[in-house]
Write a protein that holds these residues in place. Structure first.
Motif, PDB file in Angstrom:
ATOM      1  N   ASP A 163     -10.569 -47.042 -91.050  1.00 48.16           N
ATOM      2  CA  ASP A 163     -11.448 -45.971 -90.599  1.00 48.16           C
ATOM      3  C   ASP A 163     -12.249 -46.320 -89.349  1.00 48.16           C
ATOM      4  OD1 ASP A 163     -10.618 -44.417 -92.718  1.00 48.16           O
ATOM      5  OD2 ASP A 163     -12.169 -45.172 -94.051  1.00 48.16           O
ATOM      6  N   SER A 164     -12.573 -47.599 -89.152  1.00 43.31           N
ATOM      7  CA  SER A 164     -13.445 -47.956 -88.037  1.00 43.31           C
ATOM      8  C   SER A 164     -13.324 -49.446 -87.759  1.00 43.31           C
ATOM      9  CB  SER A 164     -14.904 -47.607 -88.352  1.00 43.31           C
ATOM     10  OG  SER A 164     -15.362 -48.359 -89.474  1.00 43.31           O
ATOM     11  N   GLU A 165     -13.961 -49.868 -86.671  1.00 43.63           N
ATOM     12  CA  GLU A 165     -13.971 -51.296 -86.344  1.00 43.63           C
ATOM     13  C   GLU A 165     -14.766 -52.079 -87.379  1.00 43.63           C
ATOM     14  OE1 GLU A 165     -14.797 -54.230 -82.499  1.00 43.63           O
ATOM     15  OE2 GLU A 165     -15.109 -52.079 -82.357  1.00 43.63           O
ATOM     16  N   ASP A 166     -15.801 -51.452 -87.931  1.00 47.70           N
ATOM     17  CA  ASP A 166     -16.577 -52.115 -88.976  1.00 47.70           C
ATOM     18  C   ASP A 166     -15.709 -52.375 -90.206  1.00 47.70           C
ATOM     19  OD1 ASP A 166     -19.264 -52.993 -90.014  1.00 47.70           O
ATOM     20  OD2 ASP A 166     -18.818 -51.434 -91.489  1.00 47.70           O
ATOM     21  N   ALA A 167     -14.829 -51.420 -90.539  1.00 46.50           N
ATOM     22  CA  ALA A 167     -13.916 -51.628 -91.661  1.00 46.50           C
ATOM     23  C   ALA A 167     -12.954 -52.775 -91.368  1.00 46.50           C
ATOM     24  CB  ALA A 167     -13.137 -50.342 -91.942  1.00 46.50           C
ATOM     25  N   LEU A 168     -12.521 -52.893 -90.120  1.00 45.91           N
ATOM     26  CA  LEU A 168     -11.650 -54.011 -89.747  1.00 45.91           C
ATOM     27  C   LEU A 168     -12.389 -55.335 -89.896  1.00 45.91           C
ATOM     28  CD1 LEU A 168      -9.039 -55.156 -88.545  1.00 45.91           C
ATOM     29  CD2 LEU A 168      -9.984 -54.717 -86.276  1.00 45.91           C
ATOM     30  N   HIS A 169     -13.650 -55.376 -89.496  1.00 49.99           N
ATOM     31  CA  HIS A 169     -14.443 -56.596 -89.651  1.00 49.99           C
ATOM     32  C   HIS A 169     -14.554 -56.986 -91.126  1.00 49.99           C
ATOM     33  CE1 HIS A 169     -16.687 -56.068 -85.545  1.00 49.99           C
ATOM     34  NE2 HIS A 169     -15.408 -56.370 -85.410  1.00 49.99           N
ATOM     35  N   ARG A 170     -14.749 -56.005 -91.997  1.00 53.69           N
ATOM     36  CA  ARG A 170     -14.850 -56.308 -93.425  1.00 53.69           C
ATOM     37  C   ARG A 170     -13.543 -56.882 -93.961  1.00 53.69           C
ATOM     38  NH1 ARG A 170     -17.467 -51.230 -93.604  1.00 53.69           N
ATOM     39  NH2 ARG A 170     -15.597 -50.278 -94.500  1.00 53.69           N
ATOM     40  N   ARG A 171     -12.415 -56.309 -93.543  1.00 54.27           N
ATOM     41  CA  ARG A 171     -11.122 -56.804 -94.006  1.00 54.27           C
ATOM     42  C   ARG A 171     -10.892 -58.232 -93.511  1.00 54.27           C
ATOM     43  NH1 ARG A 171      -7.257 -53.279 -95.961  1.00 54.27           N
ATOM     44  NH2 ARG A 171      -5.610 -54.622 -95.141  1.00 54.27           N
ATOM     45  N   LEU A 172     -11.220 -58.494 -92.245  1.00 53.73           N
ATOM     46  CA  LEU A 172     -11.035 -59.832 -91.692  1.00 53.73           C
ATOM     47  C   LEU A 172     -11.967 -60.833 -92.365  1.00 53.73           C
ATOM     48  CD1 LEU A 172     -10.722 -58.955 -87.891  1.00 53.73           C
ATOM     49  CD2 LEU A 172      -8.879 -59.535 -89.474  1.00 53.73           C
ATOM     50  N   ALA A 173     -13.191 -60.429 -92.633  1.00 50.22           N
ATOM     51  CA  ALA A 173     -14.134 -61.326 -93.306  1.00 50.22           C
ATOM     52  C   ALA A 173     -13.649 -61.664 -94.711  1.00 50.22           C
ATOM     53  CB  ALA A 173     -15.521 -60.688 -93.355  1.00 50.22           C
ATOM     54  N   THR A 174     -13.077 -60.697 -95.396  1.00 50.54           N
ATOM     55  CA  THR A 174     -12.535 -60.941 -96.737  1.00 50.54           C
ATOM     56  C   THR A 174     -11.385 -61.933 -96.682  1.00 50.54           C
ATOM     57  OG1 THR A 174     -13.174 -58.715 -97.453  1.00 50.54           O
ATOM     58  CG2 THR A 174     -11.507 -59.858 -98.760  1.00 50.54           C
ATOM     59  N   ARG A 175     -10.518 -61.808 -95.689  1.00 51.28           N
ATOM     60  CA  ARG A 175      -9.396 -62.737 -95.552  1.00 51.28           C
ATOM     61  C   ARG A 175      -9.891 -64.136 -95.181  1.00 51.28           C
ATOM     62  NH1 ARG A 175      -4.289 -59.539 -92.948  1.00 51.28           N
ATOM     63  NH2 ARG A 175      -3.350 -61.551 -93.494  1.00 51.28           N
ATOM     64  N   CYS A 176     -10.926 -64.215 -94.357  1.00 54.18           N
ATOM     65  CA  CYS A 176     -11.497 -65.525 -94.013  1.00 54.18           C
ATOM     66  C   CYS A 176     -12.082 -66.195 -95.249  1.00 54.18           C
ATOM     67  CB  CYS A 176     -12.574 -65.362 -92.937  1.00 54.18           C
ATOM     68  SG  CYS A 176     -11.949 -64.967 -91.296  1.00 54.18           S
ATOM     69  N   ALA A 177     -12.791 -65.422 -96.061  1.00 53.75           N
ATOM     70  CA  ALA A 177     -13.384 -65.986 -97.274  1.00 53.75           C
ATOM     71  C   ALA A 177     -12.309 -66.478 -98.229  1.00 53.75           C
ATOM     72  CB  ALA A 177     -14.266 -64.940 -97.951  1.00 53.75           C
ATOM     73  N   ALA A 178     -11.188 -65.758 -98.312  1.00 54.39           N
ATOM     74  CA  ALA A 178     -10.111 -66.166 -99.213  1.00 54.39           C
ATOM     75  C   ALA A 178      -9.470 -67.474 -98.758  1.00 54.39           C
ATOM     76  CB  ALA A 178      -9.058 -65.063 -99.292  1.00 54.39           C
ATOM     77  N   GLU A 179      -9.405 -67.711 -97.453  1.00 55.16           N
ATOM     78  CA  GLU A 179      -8.755 -68.924 -96.955  1.00 55.16           C
ATOM     79  C   GLU A 179      -9.715 -70.097 -96.791  1.00 55.16           C
ATOM     80  OE1 GLU A 179      -6.140 -70.529 -93.108  1.00 55.16           O
ATOM     81  OE2 GLU A 179      -6.333 -68.376 -93.512  1.00 55.16           O
ATOM     82  N   PHE A 180     -10.912 -69.826 -96.274  1.00 50.48           N
ATOM     83  CA  PHE A 180     -11.832 -70.920 -95.949  1.00 50.48           C
ATOM     84  C   PHE A 180     -12.945 -71.096 -96.967  1.00 50.48           C
ATOM     85  CE2 PHE A 180     -10.130 -69.395 -91.865  1.00 50.48           C
ATOM     86  CZ  PHE A 180      -9.557 -70.573 -91.389  1.00 50.48           C
ATOM     87  N   GLY A 181     -13.045 -70.190 -97.949  1.00 48.45           N
ATOM     88  CA  GLY A 181     -14.071 -70.314 -98.973  1.00 48.45           C
ATOM     89  C   GLY A 181     -15.372 -69.632 -98.579  1.00 48.45           C
ATOM     90  N   GLY A 182     -16.205 -69.364 -99.562  1.00 48.62           N
ATOM     91  CA  GLY A 182     -17.479 -68.714 -99.309  1.00 48.62           C
ATOM     92  C   GLY A 182     -17.408 -67.225 -99.557  1.00 48.62           C
ATOM     93  N   ALA A 183     -18.505 -66.552 -99.225  1.00 50.51           N
ATOM     94  CA  ALA A 183     -18.601 -65.108 -99.410  1.00 50.51           C
ATOM     95  C   ALA A 183     -18.180 -64.391 -98.135  1.00 50.51           C
ATOM     96  CB  ALA A 183     -20.028 -64.711 -99.782  1.00 50.51           C
ATOM     97  N   ALA A 184     -17.595 -63.222 -98.306  1.00 54.62           N
ATOM     98  CA  ALA A 184     -17.098 -62.472 -97.155  1.00 54.62           C
ATOM     99  C   ALA A 184     -18.227 -62.095 -96.200  1.00 54.62           C
ATOM    100  CB  ALA A 184     -16.355 -61.220 -97.630  1.00 54.62           C
ATOM    101  N   GLU A 185     -19.406 -61.753 -96.751  1.00 53.00           N
ATOM    102  CA  GLU A 185     -20.515 -61.328 -95.896  1.00 53.00           C
ATOM    103  C   GLU A 185     -20.961 -62.427 -94.947  1.00 53.00           C
ATOM    104  OE1 GLU A 185     -21.908 -58.392 -95.418  1.00 53.00           O
ATOM    105  OE2 GLU A 185     -20.371 -57.579 -96.736  1.00 53.00           O
ATOM    106  N   HIS A 186     -20.750 -63.676 -95.337  1.00 54.22           N
ATOM    107  CA  HIS A 186     -21.153 -64.787 -94.475  1.00 54.22           C
ATOM    108  C   HIS A 186     -20.278 -64.901 -93.232  1.00 54.22           C
ATOM    109  CE1 HIS A 186     -22.929 -66.828 -98.333  1.00 54.22           C
ATOM    110  NE2 HIS A 186     -23.645 -65.816 -97.899  1.00 54.22           N
ATOM    111  N   TYR A 187     -19.125 -64.241 -93.241  1.00 57.48           N
ATOM    112  CA  TYR A 187     -18.206 -64.342 -92.117  1.00 57.48           C
ATOM    113  C   TYR A 187     -18.294 -63.145 -91.166  1.00 57.48           C
ATOM    114  CZ  TYR A 187     -15.787 -68.260 -94.348  1.00 57.48           C
ATOM    115  OH  TYR A 187     -15.476 -69.481 -94.901  1.00 57.48           O
ATOM    116  N   ARG A 188     -19.104 -62.143 -91.495  1.00 60.09           N
ATOM    117  CA  ARG A 188     -19.112 -60.923 -90.692  1.00 60.09           C
ATOM    118  C   ARG A 188     -19.476 -61.202 -89.238  1.00 60.09           C
ATOM    119  NH1 ARG A 188     -19.640 -56.079 -93.508  1.00 60.09           N
ATOM    120  NH2 ARG A 188     -19.629 -55.110 -91.446  1.00 60.09           N
ATOM    121  N   ALA A 189     -20.579 -61.907 -89.009  1.00 63.52           N
ATOM    122  CA  ALA A 189     -21.012 -62.187 -87.636  1.00 63.52           C
ATOM    123  C   ALA A 189     -20.026 -63.112 -86.924  1.00 63.52           C
ATOM    124  CB  ALA A 189     -22.408 -62.808 -87.648  1.00 63.52           C
TER     125      ALA A 189
END
Length: 328
Positions: A163-189
């Motif tokens: 739907d938006s670039e913000d939605a893309l950021h959320r998806r990417l943050a979730t994938r980062c958290a799955a690979e590198f560990g931690g919470a997805a929100e910590h990867y948003r910035a």
């Protein structure tokens, strides 16, 4: 949409065991279960309307199979049936177990080829499992940015709504958290900053041809494999533009005349409609622009063809959305 499948006999009777279309469909239905489930997960807002029937009331269609519906899984089934029919026909008389051969072909090759073909049709990379070791990725500073490049290349060919670039950021943050560990929100910035670096790097390399050999279109790698296919992904907020039936006898449809003959008044009307759409959705300029274009078409201020062309050109659309957001 309905597809009629005749009761073909792969192998033309030359194989050691004749295979009918119902038996072949049953094998493909079983082997594509995982892929069909993935398609349905990617489109949670749409209901699978696939319907399969082995007979028809029309006598001319007796002995056929009907596949009815608009779900994307229907396209997968039809393509697999055609591919298996071709695969078995090419090996007529050489297979002792044609159904087993079809099962293996679907599981190990045909489905994977279908996924790659669908990705390339929207302009994305066919496969992304080797991007991290490519020369382009090795120019990035660390493993995080190389992983981000792989995620972006993969997301460009996904059929799920975006739907938006913000939605893309959320998806990417979730994938980062799955690979590198931690919470997805910590990867948003970190994702937002990393995307800027990756985009700058991918725009600085050698240009690639996004057109054909006869009509080349040299663009950056980012525009060819990320920006353009990402702009073709569906959105939950998309609404079909109202289409009017042609009124002319030759089938041509002339766009409506502007509501005012004065150019300044006309421009003011267009800006007012777009600003009103932005006020309704101030956080998402992309969605506001689409809603504004829909309003312009319905009010006769913009030809439908122009609205469709703008929405299909991701570069022009992104620039227009940026200009619209500046009107706040």
């Amino acid at each position: 949409m309905t597809t009629v499948l005749p009761d073909l006999r792969p192998g033309g009777g030359r194989s050691q065991q004749a295979v009918g279309m119902p038996e072949l469909l049953q094998v493909i239905w079983h082997e594509t279960r995982t892929s069909r489930a993935a398609i349905h997960r990617a489109r949670p807002d749409t209901r699978c309307d696939l319907r399969i029937s082995a007979s028809a009331p029309d006598r001319e269609l007796i002995g056929t199979i009907l596949l009815d519906g608009d779900c994307a899984c229907r396209d997968l089934l039809v393509d697999m049936l055609v591919e298996c029919d071709r695969h078995l026909s090419d090996r007529a008389g050489l297979l002792g177990n044609p159904l087993g051969a079809a099962r293996v072909h679907v599981r190990k090759k045909a489905v994977h080829d279908w996924i790659r073909r669908r990705r390339t049709e929207v302009g994305a990379q066919a496969r992304v499992d080797r991007i991290r070791t490519s020369a382009l990725a090795l120019g990035l500073p660390d493993e995080f940015h190389r992983a981000l490049l792989e995620y972006l290349a993969d997301e460009a060919g996904v059929m799920a709504p975006l739907d938006s670039e913000d939605a893309l950021h959320r998806r990417l943050a979730t994938r980062c958290a799955a690979e590198f560990g931690g919470a997805a929100e910590h990867y948003r910035a970190r994702v937002a900053a990393g995307m800027t670096l990756v985009e700058r790097h991918c725009r600085s390399g050698t240009r690639v041809n996004a057109g054909t050999a006869a009509e080349p279109d040299k663009v950056t790698w980012w525009e060819r494999y990320i920006e353009r296919p990402m702009g073709r992904r569906p959105r939950r907020t998309d609404k079909p533009l109202v289409t009017a039936a042609p009124e002319c006898g030759d089938g041509t449809h002339q766009p409506p005349e502007p509501a005012s003959a004065d150019a300044a008044d006309f421009d003011a009307q267009v800006v007012a409609v777009l600003v009103a759409a932005l006020r309704r959705q101030p956080v998402t300029p992309d969605a506001a622009l689409r809603a504004g274009l829909d309003d312009l078409v319905s009010q006769g201020l913009l030809p439908q063809r122009c609205a469709i062309e703008l929405c299909s050109d991701c570069n022009r659309f992104a620039l227009a959305a940026k200009e619209l957001s500046a009107l706040r």
